[in-house]
Design a protein around this motif. Sequence first.
Motif, short mmCIF file in Angstrom:
data_model
loop_
_atom_site.label_atom_id
_atom_site.label_comp_id
_atom_site.label_asym_id
_atom_site.label_seq_id
_atom_site.Cartn_x
_atom_site.Cartn_y
_atom_site.Cartn_z
N CYS A 22 102.65 -36.68 31.43
CA CYS A 22 101.26 -37.14 31.52
C CYS A 22 100.30 -35.95 31.42
N LEU A 23 100.61 -34.87 32.14
CA LEU A 23 99.72 -33.71 32.13
C LEU A 23 99.64 -33.08 30.75
N MET A 26 98.08 -36.36 27.94
CA MET A 26 96.91 -37.22 28.12
C MET A 26 95.61 -36.44 27.97
N LYS A 27 94.58 -37.14 27.59
CA LYS A 27 93.30 -36.48 27.34
C LYS A 27 92.21 -36.90 28.33
N ASN A 28 92.53 -37.89 29.16
CA ASN A 28 91.53 -38.39 30.09
C ASN A 28 91.66 -37.65 31.42
N ALA A 29 90.55 -37.14 31.93
CA ALA A 29 90.62 -36.30 33.12
C ALA A 29 91.20 -37.05 34.31
N VAL A 30 90.83 -38.35 34.46
CA VAL A 30 91.36 -39.12 35.60
C VAL A 30 92.86 -39.35 35.42
N LYS A 31 93.27 -39.57 34.16
CA LYS A 31 94.70 -39.75 33.88
C LYS A 31 95.49 -38.50 34.27
N LEU A 32 94.90 -37.34 34.03
CA LEU A 32 95.58 -36.10 34.42
C LEU A 32 95.80 -36.06 35.92
N LEU A 33 94.80 -36.51 36.66
CA LEU A 33 94.96 -36.53 38.12
C LEU A 33 96.05 -37.50 38.54
N ILE A 34 96.17 -38.63 37.80
CA ILE A 34 97.24 -39.58 38.12
C ILE A 34 98.58 -38.91 37.89
#
Lengths: 102, 175, 493
Positions: A22-23, A26-34
């Motif tokens: 995921c890290l 992914m390109k979405n900042a919230v997704k990175l936190l997930i």
Amino acid sequence: MNNLWILNMGFVALLIGTGIYCLLTMKNAVKLLIGLEIIAKGVTLALVASGYARNNILAAQSLAITVIVVDVAVIATALAIIININRHTKSLDVRKLTKLKG
Amino acid sequence: MHLFLMIGLVAFSILAVLTRDLLRSAICLAVASVFLALVFFRMNAVYAGVFEVSVVAGLITVLFITAIALTRGDQEVAENKHHMLVFPFFFLFLIVFDILVMRKLLGRIPAIAGSEAGTFGEVLWNQRTFDLVGQIGVIFAGVLAVLALFRQGENPRKGDTTLPGGQPQGGSSHE
Amino acid sequence: MIFLFIIIPLLLAGLMPLLGKISKRFLPDLLANATMLFLLVFSVLSAKPLIAHGGVIQQAFWFGAPLNIRLLLDGFSLFMLFTISLVSFAVTLYSINYMEHYGAKANYYALLLVMIAGMNGLVLTSDLFNIYLFLEVAAVASYALVAFGQGHDELEASFKYLMLSAVASAAILLSIAVIFGLTGGLSFGTVASGLKMLNIKYVVGFCSGLFLMGFGLKAAIVPFHSWLPDAHPSAPAPISAMLSGVLIKVSGVYAMMRIFLNVFGLTPALTTVLTVLGIASIFVGALAALGQNDIKRMLAYSSISQIGYVILGFGIGTPLGFIGGLFHLFNHALFKSLLFLNAGAVEQSTGTRSLDKMGGLAKRMPLTAATSAVGSLSIAGVPPLNGFWSKLLIIIALVQAKMVILAVLAVLGSVITLWYYLVLQHNAFFGKLNETWKSVREAPFWMSAATVLLALLCIVTGLVFPMVIHSWLQPAADVLSGGVAVALNFIGF
């Protein structure tokens, strides 16, 4: 007992692998936190499983609780930063964060 | 049973990564947390399980949803289209690798068994007192960080939370 | 009462928001500076005599009642405590003037104090899990401090820093969990004896790899350095000084060396890895710094390069190498924070960080130019300033350990360092005065006071270095060269 520990560690590796995927992609900042949160889950599981396998479950629990508290602080800080970035760029896309070149 | 819970945990984590919609992603993460808490209960780690449910599945999910609501209304982030194709290969590779390594390790790692007695409170207070100091420190750091990042004039974040948060519910264009 | 090192900054940080309501500037300034001065004096006068006969374990008391907190104080941790207190004192002094225009001063000091408490806790603990915990305390505070200006650059840098640093923490914690699963304990002594008894090389290798990645990221050693040139320049100047000066050393170098040397024991493979990474850091950092036009970015790349020297010194594994590494660590804390503080003074006066636009500032800001010259010459290794002696010690240690090629490379790296610091000095302070800066004025009083203090320390340390080595570095190096036996000594507590 020992083999159960190794089995559990296998699942820990799967969780951490998913989080790293995921890290990396992914390109979405919230997704990175997930993704970060999934890695944290894996590590908490590793701690508790270690304690369970070695008959140290009480100590392992207190460690797990501390890790969870740390996690909340990190996630809260990260979300605060993301909301602030969102005010500047009106987007959650990390590809737009290219003003600085490391 | 143990295996079933573990597979559920991993499956919901994967769902949280692959789902497009951020809100659903956050909810999948919460479900994964519940599975993890059940695993903790089975390992006799009751306090850790309760904490996992209340803090991770509860508080962190609320934080995520607040942040998603605050940042909605902006355009969606275009993700790579090929995740559905790439991820299964990646995951399969991960599983095969994992199984190979674990088979090698089975029964080969010596370890020292600990033994402990007493209650959870005693252990927490007698062995890990210093952790409590660290926890206080990290809570301070988190609270102060949020205060510092949302300082604007004299009304910190209450003002902003309601403004954009109210609208996007109606305009959640994704449904 | 070494527990005070952790509890005083923490308590004051808790009170700061309240104090900020009573008085916006005066009380926070006064109390933060008083605390740091107290901790500095305390570490010299009170804590130093405690370890006259080797390390001690001290139990903490809370209003007379004993707590189950046992703190480990030995030469190495006292040395780090002193370094932290010294740099933080200079930084708080400097912040009195510099942080005026950021607003929310009380909040700033509170975060800074939490960070200091976290670092002090990390240095004093004798437990693997507490290393992770206090690392995170310092790290969470530092994320917020990097983003304190709330500009786009600050936020972006802070976000990248947070992401990489959180992955590093996860790697460290995973390694700790595996060790906990193997040995059933977490304190240094239990783990060291457990690993010795089990004798499982490959698992220790795996954990060493995770630790190397985690702490390497925190210390910005070369393959893991990409966040530092963003995060350190974006932060407010005193925070850049704090991050480059002490945070990367405490949460990276100190923790790594404590675990590798005192818990795992240094193996030949680890020596090779550390020296190679050290040399790689020296060159990547120095070459990247050459091409920079932004003064703070140049300093940030230089930090990577100088951390390379520290790691190289420790990696040799001989007592002289340890002394060289420790001395360079201390010197780098002094002159890098000095240079960052000066860069902040220049930025505040002129409003730019670009070296091209500066020029001839020595005429308008003589104090800043003079202190900056001391820092630059010192970091470049010009005798008789302190940086020269530490680099010399590292190079002698390399030659003694028959690593002549590495010694030559280290000298070469030092030459490049001299080159880009001459470029910096020339472009910023010497030459013709740029017309734009006719009305530029010298930095305010407290800012100059902080930089003059650090510059004087650079000179004095260089002049009396045998004494510094004898009284401060030797006990620390003894702890490191004691190896695993040091941790095993404390097993009964």
